[in-house]
Design a protein around this motif. Structure first.
Motif, PDB file in Angstrom:
ATOM      1  N   ILE A   1      -1.572   2.102  -9.178  1.00  0.00           N
ATOM      2  CA  ILE A   1      -2.647   1.836  -8.210  1.00  0.00           C
ATOM      3  C   ILE A   1      -3.129   3.135  -7.567  1.00  0.00           C
ATOM      4  CG2 ILE A   1      -3.140   0.781  -5.958  1.00  0.00           C
ATOM      5  CD1 ILE A   1      -1.184  -1.488  -6.809  1.00  0.00           C
ATOM      6  N   VAL A   2      -2.191   3.937  -7.074  1.00  0.00           N
ATOM      7  CA  VAL A   2      -2.540   5.178  -6.392  1.00  0.00           C
ATOM      8  C   VAL A   2      -3.269   6.130  -7.329  1.00  0.00           C
ATOM      9  CG1 VAL A   2      -1.632   7.209  -5.194  1.00  0.00           C
ATOM     10  CG2 VAL A   2      -0.677   4.951  -4.710  1.00  0.00           C
ATOM     11  N   ILE A   3      -2.712   6.346  -8.499  1.00  0.00           N
ATOM     12  CA  ILE A   3      -3.324   7.282  -9.446  1.00  0.00           C
ATOM     13  C   ILE A   3      -4.656   6.762  -9.956  1.00  0.00           C
ATOM     14  CG2 ILE A   3      -3.039   8.452 -11.671  1.00  0.00           C
ATOM     15  CD1 ILE A   3      -1.276   9.486  -9.305  1.00  0.00           C
ATOM     16  N   GLY A   4      -4.721   5.470 -10.245  1.00  0.00           N
ATOM     17  CA  GLY A   4      -5.984   4.883 -10.718  1.00  0.00           C
ATOM     18  C   GLY A   4      -7.093   5.043  -9.692  1.00  0.00           C
ATOM     19  N   TRP A   5      -6.754   4.862  -8.418  1.00  0.00           N
ATOM     20  CA  TRP A   5      -7.737   4.996  -7.331  1.00  0.00           C
ATOM     21  C   TRP A   5      -8.167   6.447  -7.175  1.00  0.00           C
ATOM     22  CZ3 TRP A   5      -6.103   5.952  -1.748  1.00  0.00           C
ATOM     23  CH2 TRP A   5      -7.199   5.911  -0.888  1.00  0.00           C
ATOM     24  N   LEU A   6      -7.222   7.349  -7.178  1.00  0.00           N
ATOM     25  CA  LEU A   6      -7.544   8.750  -6.939  1.00  0.00           C
ATOM     26  C   LEU A   6      -8.278   9.410  -8.100  1.00  0.00           C
ATOM     27  CD1 LEU A   6      -4.286  10.058  -5.182  1.00  0.00           C
ATOM     28  CD2 LEU A   6      -6.514   9.579  -4.138  1.00  0.00           C
ATOM     29  N   THR A   7      -8.077   8.905  -9.292  1.00  0.00           N
ATOM     30  CA  THR A   7      -8.729   9.519 -10.462  1.00  0.00           C
ATOM     31  C   THR A   7     -10.015   8.805 -10.853  1.00  0.00           C
ATOM     32  OG1 THR A   7      -7.315   8.193 -11.957  1.00  0.00           O
ATOM     33  CG2 THR A   7      -6.553  10.428 -11.394  1.00  0.00           C
ATOM     34  N   ALA A   8     -10.434   7.838 -10.040  1.00  0.00           N
ATOM     35  CA  ALA A   8     -11.692   7.125 -10.320  1.00  0.00           C
ATOM     36  C   ALA A   8     -12.852   7.975  -9.829  1.00  0.00           C
ATOM     37  CB  ALA A   8     -11.680   5.761  -9.640  1.00  0.00           C
ATOM     38  N   ILE A   9     -13.174   9.017 -10.590  1.00  0.00           N
ATOM     39  CA  ILE A   9     -14.246   9.940 -10.173  1.00  0.00           C
ATOM     40  C   ILE A   9     -15.411   9.897 -11.152  1.00  0.00           C
ATOM     41  CG2 ILE A   9     -12.709  11.497  -8.948  1.00  0.00           C
ATOM     42  CD1 ILE A   9     -12.549  13.246 -11.376  1.00  0.00           C
TER      43      ILE A   9
ATOM     44  N   MET B   1       3.836  -0.219 -10.635  1.00  0.00           N
ATOM     45  CA  MET B   1       2.503  -0.706 -10.265  1.00  0.00           C
ATOM     46  C   MET B   1       1.929   0.113  -9.114  1.00  0.00           C
ATOM     47  SD  MET B   1       1.307  -4.647  -9.651  1.00  0.00           S
ATOM     48  CE  MET B   1       2.202  -4.929  -8.142  1.00  0.00           C
ATOM     49  N   LEU B   2       2.760   0.467  -8.133  1.00  0.00           N
ATOM     50  CA  LEU B   2       2.274   1.300  -7.024  1.00  0.00           C
ATOM     51  C   LEU B   2       1.753   2.630  -7.540  1.00  0.00           C
ATOM     52  CD1 LEU B   2       1.907   2.120  -4.062  1.00  0.00           C
ATOM     53  CD2 LEU B   2       4.317   2.800  -4.025  1.00  0.00           C
ATOM     54  N   GLY B   3       2.523   3.274  -8.422  1.00  0.00           N
ATOM     55  CA  GLY B   3       2.061   4.546  -8.986  1.00  0.00           C
ATOM     56  C   GLY B   3       0.738   4.389  -9.714  1.00  0.00           C
TER      57      GLY B   3
ATOM     58  N   SER C   1       1.456   0.719   3.198  1.00  0.00           N
ATOM     59  CA  SER C   1       1.154  -0.715   3.245  1.00  0.00           C
ATOM     60  C   SER C   1       1.834  -1.455   2.105  1.00  0.00           C
ATOM     61  CB  SER C   1      -0.353  -0.942   3.182  1.00  0.00           C
ATOM     62  OG  SER C   1      -1.009  -0.322   4.256  1.00  0.00           O
ATOM     63  N   TYR C   2       1.739  -0.912   0.930  1.00  0.00           N
ATOM     64  CA  TYR C   2       2.336  -1.536  -0.250  1.00  0.00           C
ATOM     65  C   TYR C   2       3.855  -1.596  -0.120  1.00  0.00           C
ATOM     66  CZ  TYR C   2       3.243  -2.405  -5.252  1.00  0.00           C
ATOM     67  OH  TYR C   2       3.656  -2.934  -6.454  1.00  0.00           O
ATOM     68  N   CYS C   3       4.457  -0.491   0.312  1.00  0.00           N
ATOM     69  CA  CYS C   3       5.916  -0.421   0.412  1.00  0.00           C
ATOM     70  C   CYS C   3       6.450  -1.326   1.509  1.00  0.00           C
ATOM     71  CB  CYS C   3       6.352   1.024   0.669  1.00  0.00           C
ATOM     72  SG  CYS C   3       5.990   2.153  -0.696  1.00  0.00           S
ATOM     73  N   VAL C   4       5.768  -1.353   2.641  1.00  0.00           N
ATOM     74  CA  VAL C   4       6.212  -2.205   3.752  1.00  0.00           C
ATOM     75  C   VAL C   4       6.152  -3.676   3.351  1.00  0.00           C
ATOM     76  CG1 VAL C   4       5.575  -3.027   6.056  1.00  0.00           C
ATOM     77  CG2 VAL C   4       5.666  -0.571   5.589  1.00  0.00           C
ATOM     78  N   PHE C   5       5.131  -4.055   2.607  1.00  0.00           N
ATOM     79  CA  PHE C   5       4.985  -5.449   2.187  1.00  0.00           C
ATOM     80  C   PHE C   5       6.201  -5.911   1.403  1.00  0.00           C
ATOM     81  CE2 PHE C   5       3.747  -9.013  -0.376  1.00  0.00           C
ATOM     82  CZ  PHE C   5       2.878  -9.741   0.424  1.00  0.00           C
ATOM     83  N   GLN C   6       6.736  -5.042   0.544  1.00  0.00           N
ATOM     84  CA  GLN C   6       7.882  -5.414  -0.286  1.00  0.00           C
ATOM     85  C   GLN C   6       9.076  -5.858   0.553  1.00  0.00           C
ATOM     86  OE1 GLN C   6       7.530  -5.029  -3.839  1.00  0.00           O
ATOM     87  NE2 GLN C   6       5.439  -4.555  -3.241  1.00  0.00           N
TER      88      GLN C   6
ATOM     89  N   SER D   1       5.098  10.730  -8.097  1.00  0.00           N
ATOM     90  CA  SER D   1       6.473  10.948  -7.647  1.00  0.00           C
ATOM     91  C   SER D   1       6.614  10.663  -6.160  1.00  0.00           C
ATOM     92  CB  SER D   1       6.908  12.387  -7.938  1.00  0.00           C
ATOM     93  OG  SER D   1       6.935  12.637  -9.331  1.00  0.00           O
ATOM     94  N   LEU D   2       5.637  11.097  -5.369  1.00  0.00           N
ATOM     95  CA  LEU D   2       5.674  10.859  -3.927  1.00  0.00           C
ATOM     96  C   LEU D   2       5.563   9.368  -3.617  1.00  0.00           C
ATOM     97  CD1 LEU D   2       5.770  11.840  -1.027  1.00  0.00           C
ATOM     98  CD2 LEU D   2       3.294  12.224  -1.134  1.00  0.00           C
ATOM     99  N   ALA D   3       4.661   8.679  -4.308  1.00  0.00           N
ATOM    100  CA  ALA D   3       4.490   7.241  -4.094  1.00  0.00           C
ATOM    101  C   ALA D   3       5.773   6.487  -4.443  1.00  0.00           C
ATOM    102  CB  ALA D   3       3.329   6.718  -4.930  1.00  0.00           C
ATOM    103  N   GLU D   4       6.388   6.846  -5.552  1.00  0.00           N
ATOM    104  CA  GLU D   4       7.587   6.151  -5.997  1.00  0.00           C
ATOM    105  C   GLU D   4       8.791   6.508  -5.125  1.00  0.00           C
ATOM    106  OE1 GLU D   4       7.881   7.012 -10.169  1.00  0.00           O
ATOM    107  OE2 GLU D   4       6.353   5.509 -10.697  1.00  0.00           O
ATOM    108  N   LEU D   5       8.838   7.743  -4.636  1.00  0.00           N
ATOM    109  CA  LEU D   5       9.902   8.122  -3.699  1.00  0.00           C
ATOM    110  C   LEU D   5       9.798   7.292  -2.419  1.00  0.00           C
ATOM    111  CD1 LEU D   5      11.169  11.613  -2.693  1.00  0.00           C
ATOM    112  CD2 LEU D   5      10.235  10.135  -0.921  1.00  0.00           C
ATOM    113  N   THR D   6       8.583   7.131  -1.917  1.00  0.00           N
ATOM    114  CA  THR D   6       8.371   6.331  -0.709  1.00  0.00           C
ATOM    115  C   THR D   6       8.775   4.883  -0.946  1.00  0.00           C
ATOM    116  OG1 THR D   6       6.509   7.771  -0.130  1.00  0.00           O
ATOM    117  CG2 THR D   6       6.679   5.684   1.045  1.00  0.00           C
ATOM    118  N   PHE D   7       8.419   4.367  -2.097  1.00  0.00           N
ATOM    119  CA  PHE D   7       8.784   2.998  -2.470  1.00  0.00           C
ATOM    120  C   PHE D   7      10.301   2.825  -2.459  1.00  0.00           C
ATOM    121  CE2 PHE D   7       9.975  -0.197  -5.598  1.00  0.00           C
ATOM    122  CZ  PHE D   7       9.116  -1.244  -5.324  1.00  0.00           C
ATOM    123  N   ASP D   8      10.999   3.746  -3.110  1.00  0.00           N
ATOM    124  CA  ASP D   8      12.457   3.663  -3.184  1.00  0.00           C
ATOM    125  C   ASP D   8      13.097   3.769  -1.806  1.00  0.00           C
ATOM    126  OD1 ASP D   8      12.527   3.355  -5.950  1.00  0.00           O
ATOM    127  OD2 ASP D   8      12.704   5.498  -6.339  1.00  0.00           O
TER     128      ASP D   8
END
Length: 213
Positions: free
Chosen positions: A205-213, A201-203, A169-174, A94-101
């Motif tokens: 990426i973030v979740i996939g990275w953080l849950t790669a444990i 896709m941003l969501g 970085s992802y959001c600024v690129f857009q 939700s935070l990632a997508e809010l930032t994107f929007d």
């Protein structure tokens, strides 16, 4: 009693200041600090050049107020996000997508950041309040990350600044590369279908990275 009361005068002053900031944001984002003209900003508002100097002390003061206001906008949006007692994976997405929007809906903000980097942070470094204004962003991320670790779903070798850097970085690129990337690869980041895809896709990426444990 004749004339405006003090509260009415205060509201008029607040409206005038808000209008000046809104118009100045667009002018500075379009023309940069050097190219922007105070008389143009005054002409596009219901006030005068003299009032700009009264409220902001001049062009530099107005530009720095615009910068602070732009950063405050994303921080305020983040603080309105309710993540207490929310699944940390859902909260982080939700935070990632809010930032994107926010970034795509406030593209002048990204242009202002780019302009300020061209000036090597000359003006932002003089706005001491922005350091404290930035802290809630990492504080919120810290809270979500800690919740995810407590639930055993988030990795432990990533901190809030890492996540903030990735999302920003992802959001600024857009926005920053909208026209060049769009021309080279025939893609329109503002197209609703494309926007929904890259937002999701941003969501992922973030979740996939953080849950790669």
């Amino acid at each position: 009693m004749t004339g405006e009361t003090r509260p009415e005068l205060q509201r008029d002053a607040e409206r005038t200041r808000a209008e000046l900031l809104a118009v100045a944001t667009e002018v500075f984002a379009q023309s940069g600090f050097s190219g922007a003209r105070v008389d143009v900003i005054a002409a596009r508002t219901r006030t005068t050049k003299r009032m700009i100097y009264y409220y902001f002390g001049g062009k530099e003061g107005l530009y720095m107020a615009v910068l602070e206001n732009a950063y405050r906008g994303i921080r305020d949006a983040e603080q309105r996000l309710q993540v207490d007692h929310v699944d940390p994976v859902i909260a982080m997405r939700s935070l990632a997508e809010l930032t994107f929007d926010h970034h795509l809906d406030h593209q002048a903000f990204i242009r202002l950041v780019a302009i300020e980097n061209i000036h090597r942070g000359e003006f932002i470094s003089r706005i001491g309040s922005l350091r404290s204004l930035a802290r809630p962003a990492t504080t919120l991320l810290d809270e979500i990350l800690q919740s995810g670790r407590d639930h055993g779903v988030f990795r432990t070798d990533v901190d809030a600044l890492d996540v903030h850097l990735l999302i920003s970085s992802y959001c600024v690129f857009q926005v920053a590369n909208r026209y060049t990337f769009g021309f080279l690869f025939d893609v329109d980041f503002t197209d609703p279908v494309t926007r929904a895809h890259t937002r999701r896709m941003l969501g992922d990426i973030v979740i996939g990275w953080l849950t790669a444990i």
